[in-house]
Enzyme design. Structure first.
Site, short mmCIF file in Angstrom:
data_model
loop_
_atom_site.label_atom_id
_atom_site.label_comp_id
_atom_site.label_asym_id
_atom_site.label_seq_id
_atom_site.Cartn_x
_atom_site.Cartn_y
_atom_site.Cartn_z
N ASP A 1 4.68 17.21 36.09
CA ASP A 1 5.21 18.52 36.41
C ASP A 1 6.71 18.45 36.77
OD1 ASP A 1 4.40 21.26 36.80
OD2 ASP A 1 4.96 20.92 38.90
N THR B 1 0.32 32.50 33.79
CA THR B 1 -0.82 31.59 33.64
C THR B 1 -0.24 30.18 33.50
OG1 THR B 1 -0.79 31.50 31.22
CG2 THR B 1 -1.91 33.37 32.22
N LYS C 1 10.18 19.96 34.89
CA LYS C 1 11.19 20.78 35.56
C LYS C 1 12.60 20.24 35.32
CE LYS C 1 8.09 22.52 39.10
NZ LYS C 1 7.61 22.38 40.46
N GLU D 1 12.99 31.77 35.16
CA GLU D 1 13.57 31.26 36.41
C GLU D 1 12.55 30.54 37.28
OE1 GLU D 1 15.60 29.92 38.69
OE2 GLU D 1 17.07 31.48 38.32
#
Ligand code: ADP
Ligand code: ASP
Ligand code: MG
Length: 816
Positions: A682, A559, A686, A610
């Site tokens: 986003d 989710t 990362k 991952e």
């Protein structure tokens, strides 16, 4: 001669007794036989319940007795020809009149002693044995009924009486001397003391009666007929994959039964073992099945010699007593005093461990003896307590014993490592350990709630090295969730064959509903989830996973919810592996990220994510491998956003920037609010995760974010955002032209070097590794100590449900 014992289930009703009759007839054609029977299934418990109700002034005892009487009358009617029923119906009524009289007495006095208990419970076997004997007689067999209670002599330790073997053996020998019938039927469990009072041999004691008779009669074989096909590698009610043990030594069978394998009452082996009489356990409901042979010197096959163990048993309702104190060190006699005191109270010590410093001694006893033992020990150790030589006794309840048994253990190393390893990996906390000096068993004390899990984990480890059961709980049934489920169904056979792993989807949850099945949810069940599922929430899903307490559990979060990561910690603490596609946890505060990783390590489980970066591309795994082998990541340059790639690959000035963003959204490349992607949040998450995995301590706010979006675009709702975008077309066109005029293209790049990370739009020249990226391509370029001149490059599709699902799948397989 052979002795056959039939247990409560075997004689539970007329239908079963008819089956028992067939077995008896067949055996009696070959041998003279003695048949020992239990009371009808549940009758002993109900007789005790009636008497207990009476003693508590509860008149319900009359109903219980009525129910029992009806059950026995029905049995007579079903088993006996009509013309022969009458004396037996009167016989049953007479016994129940006496039972009722006894209970009336208990009701009046409010007292229920062990002596009365034995008197009342002995009726169970008295009734069953007489009715069965009558039935066989009416069928024409040469049968006699034997009053075992008159022959087996015990002390007056009611409910758990000790046998006087000399007197008993003489009585039994006299009986067999004078009775030469083909079939002798005897009640199990019952005996009498020296004064003629009825006594009993302990719950489950009919097995023992049969063994005492077999020994006195020098029988050729003792057969225990029950409701399972022999002694099994574990209790089949708790371990569905338990297998029959075909041959086992007396000593091993004794250990298994001592530690709870209910199929054989523990004292049973001793009388037959002393005379080397073999014992067979057989199934009344599957007489053809081989069952288990127990005896001396059973030649083991080469395969059997290789086995670590023969079985695992378990015992519930255990209490641990711990006595400790500095006064215990080096002073002989303290343990002797403790055991003396427990033995005076007739308390059976099941397991003992003593620390090597002699500072404390721990014993396991049955929970029901805990209060008695506390009083007794307190009294005996009064002086020691006063002088502070010992601390007050510590008592813990709610525990169970699990024992791994096998004679081969002493010649094999690594058995305990294997056992503790598999329990530890499943978060099972061990409260105490004991290994007999004969090394025939390793027993542990654990929480009652963990028993089923522990048995299954150990069973898998020692008896099914073949296939490991993995229980998967999936949170999220969107695109990635759906693909993942499909991939798992498709790959299951391969995993079984090649990785010896059986993956079951044990639970699925979305924002509305959740569904569970220990056996694995089928595709069909899943399709009906919206109708058949329970109301869901992340908290409820976690609670259910924890209460199910299944071995090798893996939780998968596909989710983007901020609530789901809140349950990770409690799951990790229960040794449930976490596979997160959701980036929120790994990009939360550094403290929380570290705490989750540490929790996973402390509970021997995995926290893998991952797919947080580059979907299924091996990015995080690559960093982990570099670090493990002693390399060091010096810099990272990466293009990591599918959305921004799409937008800048398509924006060439022929259509407006706003049109391109709308197209990206329509094609499913963006978050519902495209600003989360366009503003670089986003991508920043990362690169943050990558730097952390590379061992750098960065927070989200440390990431420099040079947004290319004009300030006005950040206000209002999504509609306002699109109209702001249109207004600023010139701004975007200028960004594009500036790049184009230099022969370059626009890419949104994440960079890390010299301990600092930033994300933003850059002009990329054709000779750059970042230039030729198409479609959903992501790229990550690592410079490390070892990859310093030629960097290590990971490149490929970094978005899309299919590749993301495979990345999650690979994490699942790696985690167990
Ligand atoms: P009976 O009434 O025939 O004496 P019990 O209920 O006393 O039968 O014993 C049989 C039961 O023992 C089985 O139904 C099984 O559930 C339980 N059991 C526990 N451990 C084992 C084991 N290792 N092997 C076989 N049965 C076991
Ligand atoms: N009927 C007794 C009991 O239930 C003895 C036995 O069945 O072995 O404990
Ligand atoms: Mg039994």
């Amino acid at each position: 001669m052979k002795v056959l014992k039939f247990g409560g289930t075997s004689v539970a009703n007329a239908e079963n007794i008819v089956k028992v009759g067939h077995i008896i007839k067949e055996e009696s054609l070959k041998n003279q036989i003695v048949v020992v029977v239990s009371a009808l299934h549940g009758v002993t418990d109900q007789l005790i319940q009636a008497a207990e109700s009476a003693s508590q002034n509860d008149a319900d005892y009359l109903n219980i007795i009525k129910g029992l009487e009806e059950k026995h009358l029905k049995l007579v009617k079903e088993l006996m020809p009509v013309l022969e029923q009458s004396p037996w119906l009167s016989f049953v009524k007479k016994q129940f009149n006496t039972i009722e009289d006894l209970c009336n007495g208990i009701y009046a006095l409010g007292e229920f002693t062990g002596r009365i208990k034995d008197k009342i419970t002995s009726y169970g076997e008295f009734l069953s044995s007489n009715i069965i004997a009558a039935r066989l007689q009416s069928e024409g067999l040469d049968v006699t009924w034997m009053n075992a209670a008159g022959c087996i002599i015990t002390n007056s330790n009611f409910t758990y009486a000790k046998v006087d073997f000399d007197a008993t053996e003489q009585n039994l020998k006299d009986f067999f001397h004078t009775h030469q019938h083909q079939v002798v039927i005897a009640p199990g469990f019952v005996a009498r003391d020296g004064k003629g009072n009825p006594t009993t041999l302990g719950r489950g004691g009919s097995d023992y009666t049969a063994s005492i008779i077999a020994s006195a009669a020098d029988a050729e074989e003792l057969q225990i007929w029950t409701d399972v096909s022999g002694m099994m590698t574990a209790d089949p009610r708790l371990v569905s994959t338990a297998k029959t043990i075909f041959r086992i030594s007396y000593a091993e069978a004794m250990e298994l039964s001592h530690f709870g394998a209910k199929v054989l009452y523990p004292p049973t082996l001793q009388p037959v073992m002393a005379k080397n009489i073999s014992l067979r356990i057989k199934n009344t409901f599957d007489p053809e099945a081989a069952g288990t042979l127990i005896g001396h010197h059973l030649e083991k096959t080469d395969d059997e010699k290789q086995e670590f163990a023969v079985g695992i048993s378990n015992m519930s309702r255990i209490a641990l007593l711990t006595l400790e104190g500095s006064g215990m060190i080096g002073i002989p006699g303290i343990s002797a005093k403790l055991f003396h005191c427990l033995s005076n109270e007739n308390i059976n010590v099941i397991l003992i461990t003593q620390s090597s410093s002699e500072h404390s001694i721990t014993v396991a006893i049955s929970e029901q003896d805990a209060d008695n033992s506390q009083h007794a020990i307190h009294n005996s150790f009064k002086d020691d307590l006063q002088l502070k030589r010992v601390e007050p006794l510590m008592i813990e309840t709610g525990l169970a014993i699990v024992a791994l048994v096998g004679e081969n253990m002493k010649s094999r190393s690594g058995v305990s490592a294997k056992m503790f390893g598999c329990l530890g990996n499943n978060g099972i906390n061990i409260r105490a350990i004991a290994q007999g000096s004969s090394e025939k068993n390793i027993s542990i004390v654990i929480a009652e709630a963990d028993v089923k899990k522990a048995l299954n984990v150990m069973h898998e480890e020692f008896f099914e090295s073949v296939i490991k059961q993995v229980h998967l709980y999936l949170c999220g049934t969107g695109n990635v969730g759906k693909k993942l489920i499909r991939q798992m169904y498709a790959q299951n056979e391969y995993l079984k064959e090649n990785l010896l792993m059986n993956l079951r989807i044990a639970g699925v949850c979305n924002s509305r509903k959740m569904l569970f099945s220990e056996k694995g949810i089928s595709e069909h069940e899943l399709s009906l989830m919206d109708e058949s599922g329970q109301e869901a929430s992340a908290g409820k899903f976690a609670a259910e996973i924890i209460s199910r307490n299944l071995r090798n559990s893996v939780f998968v979060d596909v989710t983007a919810s901020s609530e789901v990561p809140e349950i990770y910690e409690e799951l990790l603490k229960k040794s449930v592996n976490i596979i997160a596609c959701n980036k929120i946890a790994a990009s939360s505060s550094l403290e929380h990220y570290r705490h989750l990783k540490l929790t996973a390590r402390n509970h021997s489980c995995k926290f893998f994510f991952e797919t947080n970066v580059g979907a299924g591309l091996p990015v995080i795994g690559t960093i982990n491998d570099l670090m493990r082998s002693g390399d060091q990541v010096l810099s990272i340059q990466a293009v990591l956003s599918g959305t921004l790639n799409f937008v800048f690959n398509h924006y060439d000035g022929t259509r407006t920037f706003s049109e391109i963003v709308a197209q990206a959204q329509a094609e499913g490349y963006t978050e519902p609010d495209p600003r989360l992607d366009l503003a670089g949040t986003d991508v920043a998450r990362k690169i943050l995760i990558l730097t952390r995995e590379a061992g750098y301590a960065l927070e989200f706010d440390d990431i420099e974010n040079e947004s290319f979006l004009p300030e006005e675009c950040m206000h209002g709702n999504v509609e306002d955002f699109y109209s702001a975008l249109s207004k600023y077309e010139d701004h975007f066109k200028m960004l594009l032209d500036n790049a184009k005029n230099n022969g370059k293209i626009l890419k949104y790049v994440a960079e890390f070097s010299n301990g600092k990370a930033k994300v933003g739009l850059q002009h990329i020249a054709p000779e750059s590794d970042l230039f030729h990226l198409y479609g959903k391509d992501n790229i990550v370029i690592f410079k490390t100590l070892r990859y310093s001149d030629q960097p290590l490059v990971v490149k490929g599709a970094g978005a899309g449900a299919d590749v993301t699902a495979s990345g999650v799948f690979a994490d699942v397989v790696r985690s167990v």
